[in-house]
Design a protein around this motif. Sequence first.
Motif, mmCIF file in Angstrom:
data_model
loop_
_atom_site.group_PDB
_atom_site.id
_atom_site.type_symbol
_atom_site.label_atom_id
_atom_site.label_comp_id
_atom_site.label_asym_id
_atom_site.label_seq_id
_atom_site.Cartn_x
_atom_site.Cartn_y
_atom_site.Cartn_z
ATOM 1 N N THR A 1 38.522 -2.118 10.856
ATOM 2 C CA THR A 1 39.926 -1.712 10.907
ATOM 3 C C THR A 1 40.504 -1.557 9.504
ATOM 4 O OG1 THR A 1 40.220 -2.860 13.015
ATOM 5 C CG2 THR A 1 42.214 -2.309 11.781
ATOM 6 N N LYS B 1 37.833 -6.694 12.234
ATOM 7 C CA LYS B 1 38.737 -6.691 11.078
ATOM 8 C C LYS B 1 38.248 -5.777 9.954
ATOM 9 C CE LYS B 1 38.421 -11.188 10.800
ATOM 10 N NZ LYS B 1 37.808 -11.521 12.114
ATOM 11 N N GLY C 1 49.624 7.533 13.078
ATOM 12 C CA GLY C 1 48.858 6.839 14.110
ATOM 13 C C GLY C 1 49.023 7.489 15.470
ATOM 14 N N SER D 1 35.972 3.928 19.367
ATOM 15 C CA SER D 1 36.453 2.855 20.244
ATOM 16 C C SER D 1 36.430 3.276 21.703
ATOM 17 C CB SER D 1 37.864 2.445 19.832
ATOM 18 O OG SER D 1 38.351 1.403 20.661
ATOM 19 N N ILE E 1 42.138 -5.033 17.190
ATOM 20 C CA ILE E 1 42.092 -4.873 15.734
ATOM 21 C C ILE E 1 41.475 -6.109 15.086
ATOM 22 C CG2 ILE E 1 43.539 -4.752 13.659
ATOM 23 C CD1 ILE E 1 45.441 -2.945 15.280
ATOM 24 N N GLU F 1 47.533 1.498 20.186
ATOM 25 C CA GLU F 1 46.558 0.860 19.300
ATOM 26 C C GLU F 1 46.420 1.637 17.992
ATOM 27 O OE1 GLU F 1 41.842 -0.354 19.406
ATOM 28 O OE2 GLU F 1 43.054 -0.503 21.244
ATOM 29 N N THR G 1 39.379 1.528 7.984
ATOM 30 C CA THR G 1 40.089 2.636 8.626
ATOM 31 C C THR G 1 41.485 2.802 8.037
ATOM 32 O OG1 THR G 1 38.889 2.226 10.689
ATOM 33 C CG2 THR G 1 40.901 3.537 10.840
ATOM 34 N N MET G 2 42.136 1.670 7.760
ATOM 35 C CA MET G 2 43.507 1.712 7.239
ATOM 36 C C MET G 2 43.563 2.043 5.756
ATOM 37 S SD MET G 2 45.429 -1.494 9.114
ATOM 38 C CE MET G 2 44.512 -2.706 8.167
ATOM 39 N N THR H 1 47.593 0.236 14.294
ATOM 40 C CA THR H 1 46.646 0.252 13.168
ATOM 41 C C THR H 1 47.263 0.956 11.961
ATOM 42 O OG1 THR H 1 44.765 0.300 14.701
ATOM 43 C CG2 THR H 1 44.348 0.970 12.428
ATOM 44 N N SER H 2 47.858 2.105 12.220
ATOM 45 C CA SER H 2 48.467 2.874 11.140
ATOM 46 C C SER H 2 49.673 2.151 10.550
ATOM 47 C CB SER H 2 48.887 4.248 11.663
ATOM 48 O OG SER H 2 49.391 5.043 10.622
ATOM 49 N N ILE I 1 41.594 7.239 11.279
ATOM 50 C CA ILE I 1 42.072 6.562 12.488
ATOM 51 C C ILE I 1 41.588 7.292 13.737
ATOM 52 C CG2 ILE I 1 44.157 6.085 13.845
ATOM 53 C CD1 ILE I 1 45.537 5.342 11.228
#
Length: 398
Positions: free
Chosen positions: A21, A18, A375, A292, A14, A320, A24-25, A324-325, A285
């Motif tokens: 990510t 950055k 997630g 990924s 992550i 992962e 994505t979040m 992230t979530s 995600i």
Amino acid sequence: MNIMEAVRMALQNIWASKTRTFLTMLGIIIGISAVITIVGMGNGMRIYTENSFAELGTNTLNVNIKGRGTSRSISEAEMYQLVEENPTLLSKVSPVASLSGTVKIGTEKSTTTSVTGVSEEYFSMKGYDIAQGRGLQYMDVSTRRHVCVVGNYVAQTYYNGDAVGKTIKVGQNKLTIVGVMAQESKKMEKGGTDDSIYLPCSTAARLSNVGNYSSYLMTVTAVDNAAASKKAVENALYHVFDDEDAYTVISMAEMMDMMNSMTDVMITILAVIAGISLVVGGIGIMNIMLVSVTERTREIGIRKALGAKERYIMEQFVIEAAVTSALGGAVGIVFGYIFSAIGSVLIVALTGEEMSVVPSLSSIVLAAGVSAAIGIIFGYLPAKKAARLNPIDALRYD
């Protein structure tokens, strides 16, 4: 590979990308913060509604007698008897008689001041306190005395705080002020609760030439008994009038429950709409995890060639996605509190009402759980794809 190692690797991956990510979040962050803020608004509205109804009296019933011609009516004595016959449900009753007419104080006039005839029990029923002088007494009512208690706004505006013993004129009738109410509203204003005059109901009835009272205020023994108390009063009135249209009985507790139910429905709908962004965030995600998997195909092939089992590969990508979530959910919770604080300030500034946005612990726990679950759910497909890669094909991938 244990869970902690998988989490550490997830954080490294992550941190390595950055910006990607964070983007994505973003859907998770917006969804979680919106849900927390909206639920907080619902809690604030509930608290505001309960406080507003508390001022009116959630333990009260407002009875309005419209009657059915001149042949059927109910007297004040019968209403008092109704209370005596239901001691487990009803505790007190007071006639309420509104009096029309311009209020005159010296050379000044007021058309906004309410003038109401009540019994000596009315102030205790409403929870009103007397700041100066005394309240209305039984003898005032029984002998129809021309006395009154005025609200704090009237006392401060027209008498500079020294109203007891002075006179006030309602229409052509002079009343002697025997008491001043304590301030009831947070902000005293014209036409508000504190801009009022209360005189004995018997005096008000005589001045307005009223026979039987058409309005009564009743108190119930407990708020939980409000529905049963309302039913008992309605049954008694139906026995007299034999017509449901001849009267109305309004329970403040039931009205508050109805308002809270409407608020809950509205907030639930808004929260569900805001929650749609969580699904969008989950799709984001899943998309980034698929990318990924593609980018790390050679890494997956090497690990599988060295003996890594499918479930270890799958666990790594699911964890992962969950991390992230979950990070997005944590950031969303922080923004939810920030937006709630800003919302509280804006509501007061725009409406002038003391209503706050109050995030609840349950909504925060739910938000954190939902973000982690999203997630895992949306990370499952990319993780399954990674776990099923053929190691030979993966090693050949460029």
